[in-house]
Design a protein around this motif. Structure first.
Motif, PDB file in Angstrom:
ATOM      1  N   ARG A 130       4.291 -15.375 -21.958  1.00 14.62           N
ATOM      2  CA  ARG A 130       4.627 -15.971 -20.912  1.00 14.62           C
ATOM      3  C   ARG A 130       3.335 -16.389 -19.396  1.00 14.62           C
ATOM      4  NH1 ARG A 130       8.243 -11.491 -20.873  1.00 14.62           N
ATOM      5  NH2 ARG A 130       6.701 -10.470 -19.689  1.00 14.62           N
ATOM      6  N   LYS A 131       2.059 -16.012 -20.781  1.00 16.20           N
ATOM      7  CA  LYS A 131       0.848 -16.477 -20.152  1.00 16.20           C
ATOM      8  C   LYS A 131       0.465 -15.581 -18.587  1.00 16.20           C
ATOM      9  CE  LYS A 131      -1.679 -19.736 -22.825  1.00 16.20           C
ATOM     10  NZ  LYS A 131      -1.864 -20.897 -23.389  1.00 16.20           N
ATOM     11  N   SER A 132       1.084 -14.573 -18.528  1.00 13.94           N
ATOM     12  CA  SER A 132       0.851 -13.520 -17.250  1.00 13.94           C
ATOM     13  C   SER A 132       1.650 -11.988 -17.461  1.00 13.94           C
ATOM     14  CB  SER A 132       2.315 -14.608 -16.036  1.00 13.94           C
ATOM     15  OG  SER A 132       2.721 -13.113 -15.867  1.00 13.94           O
ATOM     16  N   GLY A 133       0.659 -11.705 -16.483  1.00 13.79           N
ATOM     17  CA  GLY A 133       1.407 -10.182 -16.469  1.00 13.79           C
ATOM     18  C   GLY A 133       0.242  -9.408 -16.107  1.00 13.79           C
ATOM     19  N   HIS A 134       0.073  -7.955 -15.894  1.00 13.90           N
ATOM     20  CA  HIS A 134      -0.748  -6.757 -15.168  1.00 13.90           C
ATOM     21  C   HIS A 134      -0.670  -5.850 -15.620  1.00 13.90           C
ATOM     22  CE1 HIS A 134      -3.290  -5.746 -11.402  1.00 13.90           C
ATOM     23  NE2 HIS A 134      -3.970  -4.940 -12.614  1.00 13.90           N
ATOM     24  N   ILE A 135      -1.687  -5.521 -16.331  1.00 16.91           N
ATOM     25  CA  ILE A 135      -1.310  -4.130 -17.658  1.00 16.91           C
ATOM     26  C   ILE A 135      -2.833  -2.780 -16.092  1.00 16.91           C
ATOM     27  CG2 ILE A 135      -2.176  -2.539 -19.233  1.00 16.91           C
ATOM     28  CD1 ILE A 135      -1.938  -4.971 -21.176  1.00 16.91           C
ATOM     29  N   VAL A 136      -1.730  -1.898 -16.181  1.00 18.36           N
ATOM     30  CA  VAL A 136      -2.714  -0.644 -15.117  1.00 18.36           C
ATOM     31  C   VAL A 136      -3.020   0.138 -16.094  1.00 18.36           C
ATOM     32  CG1 VAL A 136      -3.210  -0.125 -12.997  1.00 18.36           C
ATOM     33  CG2 VAL A 136      -1.905  -1.979 -13.037  1.00 18.36           C
ATOM     34  N   ASN A 137      -4.239   0.852 -16.353  1.00 19.06           N
ATOM     35  CA  ASN A 137      -4.002   1.981 -16.729  1.00 19.06           C
ATOM     36  C   ASN A 137      -4.418   3.054 -16.121  1.00 19.06           C
ATOM     37  OD1 ASN A 137      -3.830   0.406 -19.959  1.00 19.06           O
ATOM     38  ND2 ASN A 137      -5.319   0.120 -19.481  1.00 19.06           N
ATOM     39  N   ILE A 176      -3.567 -12.386 -18.222  1.00 20.93           N
ATOM     40  CA  ILE A 176      -3.181 -10.984 -18.766  1.00 20.93           C
ATOM     41  C   ILE A 176      -4.518 -10.160 -17.702  1.00 20.93           C
ATOM     42  CG2 ILE A 176      -2.165  -9.245 -19.219  1.00 20.93           C
ATOM     43  CD1 ILE A 176      -1.296 -10.889 -21.433  1.00 20.93           C
ATOM     44  N   ARG A 177      -4.081  -9.739 -16.004  1.00 25.90           N
ATOM     45  CA  ARG A 177      -5.309  -8.969 -15.743  1.00 25.90           C
ATOM     46  C   ARG A 177      -4.590  -7.817 -16.320  1.00 25.90           C
ATOM     47  NH1 ARG A 177      -4.527  -9.619  -8.888  1.00 25.90           N
ATOM     48  NH2 ARG A 177      -1.728  -9.817 -10.362  1.00 25.90           N
ATOM     49  N   VAL A 178      -5.818  -6.609 -16.220  1.00 25.56           N
ATOM     50  CA  VAL A 178      -5.993  -5.972 -16.215  1.00 25.56           C
ATOM     51  C   VAL A 178      -7.381  -4.705 -15.912  1.00 25.56           C
ATOM     52  CG1 VAL A 178      -6.903  -3.259 -18.973  1.00 25.56           C
ATOM     53  CG2 VAL A 178      -6.247  -5.801 -19.744  1.00 25.56           C
ATOM     54  N   THR A 179      -6.776  -3.316 -15.128  1.00 25.92           N
ATOM     55  CA  THR A 179      -6.776  -1.913 -14.265  1.00 25.92           C
ATOM     56  C   THR A 179      -6.810  -1.045 -14.433  1.00 25.92           C
ATOM     57  OG1 THR A 179      -6.667  -4.055 -12.794  1.00 25.92           O
ATOM     58  CG2 THR A 179      -6.656  -1.802 -11.850  1.00 25.92           C
ATOM     59  N   GLN A 180      -8.116  -0.651 -15.135  1.00 27.72           N
ATOM     60  CA  GLN A 180      -8.256   1.013 -14.402  1.00 27.72           C
ATOM     61  C   GLN A 180      -7.987   1.581 -13.320  1.00 27.72           C
ATOM     62  OE1 GLN A 180     -10.324   4.052 -17.733  1.00 27.72           O
ATOM     63  NE2 GLN A 180     -12.112   2.384 -16.638  1.00 27.72           N
ATOM     64  N   VAL A 181      -7.336   2.326 -12.834  1.00 27.75           N
ATOM     65  CA  VAL A 181      -7.451   3.204 -12.073  1.00 27.75           C
ATOM     66  C   VAL A 181      -7.505   4.762 -12.224  1.00 27.75           C
ATOM     67  CG1 VAL A 181      -6.689   4.372  -9.888  1.00 27.75           C
ATOM     68  CG2 VAL A 181      -6.181   1.388 -10.643  1.00 27.75           C
TER      69      VAL A 181
END
Length: 254
Positions: A130-137, A176-181
Protein backbone atom coordinates in the motif's frame (compact mmCIF):
# COMPACT_ATOMS: atom_id res chain seq x y z
CA UNK A 1 -11.91 6.30 7.35
CA UNK A 2 -10.51 5.20 10.71
CA UNK A 3 -6.95 3.95 10.88
CA UNK A 4 -6.24 0.51 12.32
CA UNK A 5 -3.51 -0.03 14.91
CA UNK A 6 -2.27 -3.43 16.09
CA UNK A 7 -0.61 -3.49 19.50
CA UNK A 8 1.27 -6.56 20.75
CA UNK A 9 1.52 -7.31 24.45
CA UNK A 10 -1.68 -5.39 25.14
CA UNK A 11 -2.74 -7.36 28.22
CA UNK A 12 -0.86 -5.14 30.68
CA UNK A 13 1.46 -2.20 31.17
CA UNK A 14 2.58 -0.18 28.17
CA UNK A 15 0.62 -2.17 25.60
CA UNK A 16 -2.63 -1.76 27.48
CA UNK A 17 -2.08 1.98 27.94
CA UNK A 18 -1.17 2.44 24.27
CA UNK A 19 -4.26 0.55 23.12
CA UNK A 20 -6.50 2.67 25.34
CA UNK A 21 -4.88 5.91 24.19
CA UNK A 22 -5.17 5.09 20.50
CA UNK A 23 -8.78 3.98 20.93
CA UNK A 24 -9.50 7.25 22.73
CA UNK A 25 -7.98 9.15 19.80
CA UNK A 26 -10.23 7.41 17.28
CA UNK A 27 -8.13 4.51 16.04
CA UNK A 28 -9.68 1.08 15.63
CA UNK A 29 -7.41 -1.29 17.54
CA UNK A 30 -6.34 -4.91 17.30
CA UNK A 31 -5.11 -6.00 20.72
CA UNK A 32 -2.94 -9.08 21.07
CA UNK A 33 -1.46 -11.06 23.93
CA UNK A 34 -1.26 -14.48 25.58
CA UNK A 35 -3.80 -13.92 28.36
CA UNK A 36 -7.30 -14.36 26.97
CA UNK A 37 -9.12 -13.09 30.07
CA UNK A 38 -7.15 -9.85 30.11
CA UNK A 39 -7.74 -9.33 26.41
CA UNK A 40 -11.47 -9.73 26.98
CA UNK A 41 -11.38 -7.24 29.85
CA UNK A 42 -9.55 -4.66 27.74
CA UNK A 43 -11.88 -5.28 24.81
CA UNK A 44 -14.91 -4.54 27.01
CA UNK A 45 -13.28 -1.42 28.46
CA UNK A 46 -12.64 -0.01 25.01
CA UNK A 47 -16.13 -0.86 23.78
CA UNK A 48 -17.75 0.80 26.81
CA UNK A 49 -15.67 3.97 26.84
CA UNK A 50 -14.84 4.72 23.21
CA UNK A 51 -16.47 4.64 19.80
CA UNK A 52 -13.53 2.80 18.29
CA UNK A 53 -13.85 -0.79 17.15
CA UNK A 54 -11.68 -3.41 18.84
CA UNK A 55 -10.60 -6.91 17.90
CA UNK A 56 -8.78 -9.22 20.33
CA UNK A 57 -6.32 -11.87 19.11
CA UNK A 58 -4.82 -14.34 21.57
CA UNK A 59 -1.46 -15.70 20.42
CA UNK A 60 2.19 -15.90 21.46
CA UNK A 61 4.56 -13.68 19.45
CA UNK A 62 7.33 -16.23 20.08
CA UNK A 63 5.56 -18.76 17.85
CA UNK A 64 5.78 -17.79 14.18
CA UNK A 65 3.02 -20.20 13.14
CA UNK A 66 0.62 -18.66 15.66
CA UNK A 67 1.55 -15.16 14.49
CA UNK A 68 1.07 -16.03 10.83
CA UNK A 69 -2.22 -17.85 11.42
CA UNK A 70 -3.69 -15.02 13.53
CA UNK A 71 -2.75 -12.22 11.14
CA UNK A 72 -3.55 -14.08 7.91
CA UNK A 73 -7.02 -14.97 9.20
CA UNK A 74 -8.03 -11.38 9.95
CA UNK A 75 -11.41 -10.38 8.50
CA UNK A 76 -11.12 -8.15 5.43
CA UNK A 77 -12.19 -5.03 7.32
CA UNK A 78 -9.28 -5.52 9.75
CA UNK A 79 -6.60 -6.58 7.28
CA UNK A 80 -5.19 -3.17 6.30
CA UNK A 81 -3.13 -2.38 9.38
CA UNK A 82 -1.90 1.22 9.36
CA UNK A 83 0.11 1.19 12.61
CA UNK A 84 2.01 -1.70 14.16
CA UNK A 85 3.15 -1.22 17.75
CA UNK A 86 5.73 -3.89 18.59
CA UNK A 87 5.38 -3.65 22.36
CA UNK A 88 5.55 -7.27 23.59
CA UNK A 89 8.72 -7.69 25.61
CA UNK A 90 10.09 -8.52 29.03
CA UNK A 91 13.12 -8.76 31.29
CA UNK A 92 13.61 -11.95 33.29
CA UNK A 93 16.20 -12.26 36.03
CA UNK A 94 19.05 -10.00 37.06
CA UNK A 95 22.10 -12.21 36.89
CA UNK A 96 25.70 -12.00 35.78
CA UNK A 97 26.59 -13.89 32.60
CA UNK A 98 28.39 -16.61 34.53
CA UNK A 99 25.31 -17.16 36.71
CA UNK A 100 22.72 -16.62 34.00
CA UNK A 101 19.65 -18.82 33.64
CA UNK A 102 19.47 -20.08 30.08
CA UNK A 103 15.66 -20.29 30.14
CA UNK A 104 15.55 -16.59 31.12
CA UNK A 105 17.84 -15.73 28.20
CA UNK A 106 15.70 -17.67 25.75
CA UNK A 107 12.48 -16.03 26.94
CA UNK A 108 13.96 -12.57 26.48
CA UNK A 109 15.53 -13.32 23.09
CA UNK A 110 12.45 -15.11 21.78
CA UNK A 111 10.05 -12.36 22.88
CA UNK A 112 12.04 -9.15 22.52
CA UNK A 113 13.81 -9.94 19.25
CA UNK A 114 12.22 -12.87 17.46
CA UNK A 115 8.66 -11.93 18.42
CA UNK A 116 9.16 -8.41 17.08
CA UNK A 117 10.60 -9.85 13.87
CA UNK A 118 7.82 -12.39 13.41
CA UNK A 119 5.01 -9.85 13.73
CA UNK A 120 6.80 -7.33 11.53
CA UNK A 121 7.47 -9.97 8.87
CA UNK A 122 3.80 -10.85 8.62
CA UNK A 123 2.37 -7.30 8.71
CA UNK A 124 4.95 -5.22 6.82
CA UNK A 125 4.34 -6.69 3.32
CA UNK A 126 0.83 -5.22 3.38
CA UNK A 127 2.25 -1.82 4.26
CA UNK A 128 4.80 -2.14 1.46
CA UNK A 129 2.07 -3.03 -1.05
CA UNK A 130 0.00 0.00 0.00
CA UNK A 131 3.11 2.22 0.30
CA UNK A 132 1.91 3.47 3.65
CA UNK A 133 2.19 2.54 7.29
CA UNK A 134 3.95 3.21 10.57
CA UNK A 135 5.91 0.73 12.69
CA UNK A 136 6.52 1.67 16.33
CA UNK A 137 9.05 -0.44 18.21
CA UNK A 138 9.13 -0.17 22.00
CA UNK A 139 12.80 -0.18 22.93
CA UNK A 140 14.36 0.80 26.25
CA UNK A 141 17.04 2.87 27.92
CA UNK A 142 18.68 -0.60 28.10
CA UNK A 143 19.14 -0.33 24.34
CA UNK A 144 21.17 2.86 24.76
CA UNK A 145 23.58 1.59 27.42
CA UNK A 146 24.39 -1.44 29.54
CA UNK A 147 24.25 -2.12 33.28
CA UNK A 148 25.65 -4.89 35.51
CA UNK A 149 23.74 -8.19 35.59
CA UNK A 150 21.51 -7.11 32.71
CA UNK A 151 23.71 -7.97 29.73
CA UNK A 152 21.26 -10.23 27.91
CA UNK A 153 18.22 -8.00 28.37
CA UNK A 154 20.31 -5.00 27.31
CA UNK A 155 21.51 -6.97 24.28
CA UNK A 156 17.92 -7.67 23.21
CA UNK A 157 17.05 -3.98 23.43
CA UNK A 158 20.23 -3.03 21.56
CA UNK A 159 18.89 -5.39 18.89
CA UNK A 160 15.60 -3.49 18.83
CA UNK A 161 17.58 -0.28 18.36
CA UNK A 162 19.52 -1.77 15.43
CA UNK A 163 16.42 -3.34 13.91
CA UNK A 164 14.57 -0.03 14.07
CA UNK A 165 17.39 1.65 12.14
CA UNK A 166 17.55 -1.17 9.62
CA UNK A 167 13.77 -1.23 9.15
CA UNK A 168 13.82 2.49 8.46
CA UNK A 169 16.31 1.93 5.64
CA UNK A 170 14.39 -1.02 4.18
CA UNK A 171 11.05 0.82 4.38
CA UNK A 172 12.33 4.12 3.03
CA UNK A 173 11.23 3.53 -0.61
CA UNK A 174 7.70 2.65 0.52
CA UNK A 175 6.75 5.74 2.53
CA UNK A 176 6.63 3.72 5.77
CA UNK A 177 7.63 5.46 8.97
CA UNK A 178 9.56 3.71 11.72
CA UNK A 179 9.69 5.02 15.29
CA UNK A 180 11.50 3.67 18.32
CA UNK A 181 10.21 4.74 21.74
CA UNK A 182 12.65 3.98 24.57
CA UNK A 183 11.31 4.22 28.13
CA UNK A 184 13.34 4.51 31.29
CA UNK A 185 11.88 3.28 34.59
CA UNK A 186 8.12 2.78 34.19
CA UNK A 187 6.05 1.34 37.01
CA UNK A 188 4.31 -1.60 35.33
CA UNK A 189 4.59 -5.38 35.72
CA UNK A 190 8.13 -5.09 34.30
CA UNK A 191 10.05 -5.48 37.56
CA UNK A 192 7.57 -8.01 38.96
CA UNK A 193 8.24 -10.21 35.93
CA UNK A 194 12.00 -9.59 36.14
CA UNK A 195 12.05 -10.72 39.77
CA UNK A 196 9.67 -13.62 39.07
CA UNK A 197 6.82 -12.45 41.29
CA UNK A 198 8.87 -11.01 44.16
CA UNK A 199 6.78 -7.92 44.91
CA UNK A 200 9.20 -6.60 47.54
CA UNK A 201 12.14 -6.49 45.13
CA UNK A 202 9.94 -4.99 42.42
CA UNK A 203 8.78 -2.21 44.76
CA UNK A 204 12.38 -1.33 45.60
CA UNK A 205 13.03 -0.43 41.96
CA UNK A 206 10.51 2.42 42.15
CA UNK A 207 11.17 3.63 45.70
CA UNK A 208 12.45 7.14 46.45
CA UNK A 209 11.59 8.94 43.22
CA UNK A 210 8.68 9.58 40.86
CA UNK A 211 8.79 6.97 38.15
CA UNK A 212 7.13 7.09 34.74
CA UNK A 213 3.64 5.72 34.20
CA UNK A 214 2.45 3.67 31.26
CA UNK A 215 0.35 6.65 30.17
CA UNK A 216 3.53 8.73 29.78
CA UNK A 217 4.78 6.27 27.17
CA UNK A 218 1.36 6.06 25.50
CA UNK A 219 1.55 9.85 25.14
CA UNK A 220 4.89 9.52 23.33
CA UNK A 221 3.55 6.84 20.99
CA UNK A 222 0.49 8.90 20.14
CA UNK A 223 2.64 11.97 19.52
CA UNK A 224 4.71 9.99 17.01
CA UNK A 225 1.83 8.42 15.12
CA UNK A 226 -0.23 11.63 15.00
CA UNK A 227 2.37 13.63 13.08
CA UNK A 228 1.74 14.63 9.44
CA UNK A 229 2.74 11.94 6.91
CA UNK A 230 5.97 13.73 5.98
CA UNK A 231 7.20 13.76 9.61
CA UNK A 232 8.86 10.69 11.15
CA UNK A 233 9.69 10.89 14.83
CA UNK A 234 12.48 8.36 14.59
CA UNK A 235 13.78 7.88 18.12
CA UNK A 236 12.33 8.97 21.46
CA UNK A 237 13.95 8.45 24.87
CA UNK A 238 11.59 9.08 27.80
CA UNK A 239 13.08 9.07 31.29
CA UNK A 240 11.97 10.05 34.77
CA UNK A 241 13.59 13.31 35.84
CA UNK A 242 15.30 11.33 38.62
CA UNK A 243 16.98 8.90 36.20
CA UNK A 244 20.16 9.58 34.21
CA UNK A 245 21.12 6.14 32.84
CA UNK A 246 19.80 2.60 32.97
CA UNK A 247 20.99 2.17 36.54
CA UNK A 248 21.71 5.70 37.85
CA UNK A 249 18.95 7.34 39.91
CA UNK A 250 18.56 10.16 42.40
CA UNK A 251 16.49 8.65 45.19
CA UNK A 252 15.35 10.49 48.30
CA UNK A 253 15.09 8.84 51.67
CA UNK A 254 11.67 8.99 53.28
Amino acid sequence: MRKIALITGATSGLGRAIALRLAKEGYDVIITGRRQERLEELEKEIEINYESKVLALCFDVRNYTEVEDAISSLPEEWSKIDILVNNAGLAVGLNSIQEGVVDDWERMIDTNIKGLLYVTRVISPGMVARKSGHIVNIGSIAGKGVYPNGAVYCATKHAVNALSQGMRMDMLPYNIRVTQVCPGAVNTEFSLVRFKGNQGRADQVYAGYEELTADNIADAVYYAVSQPPHVDIQDVLVMPTAQATGNMFHKEEK
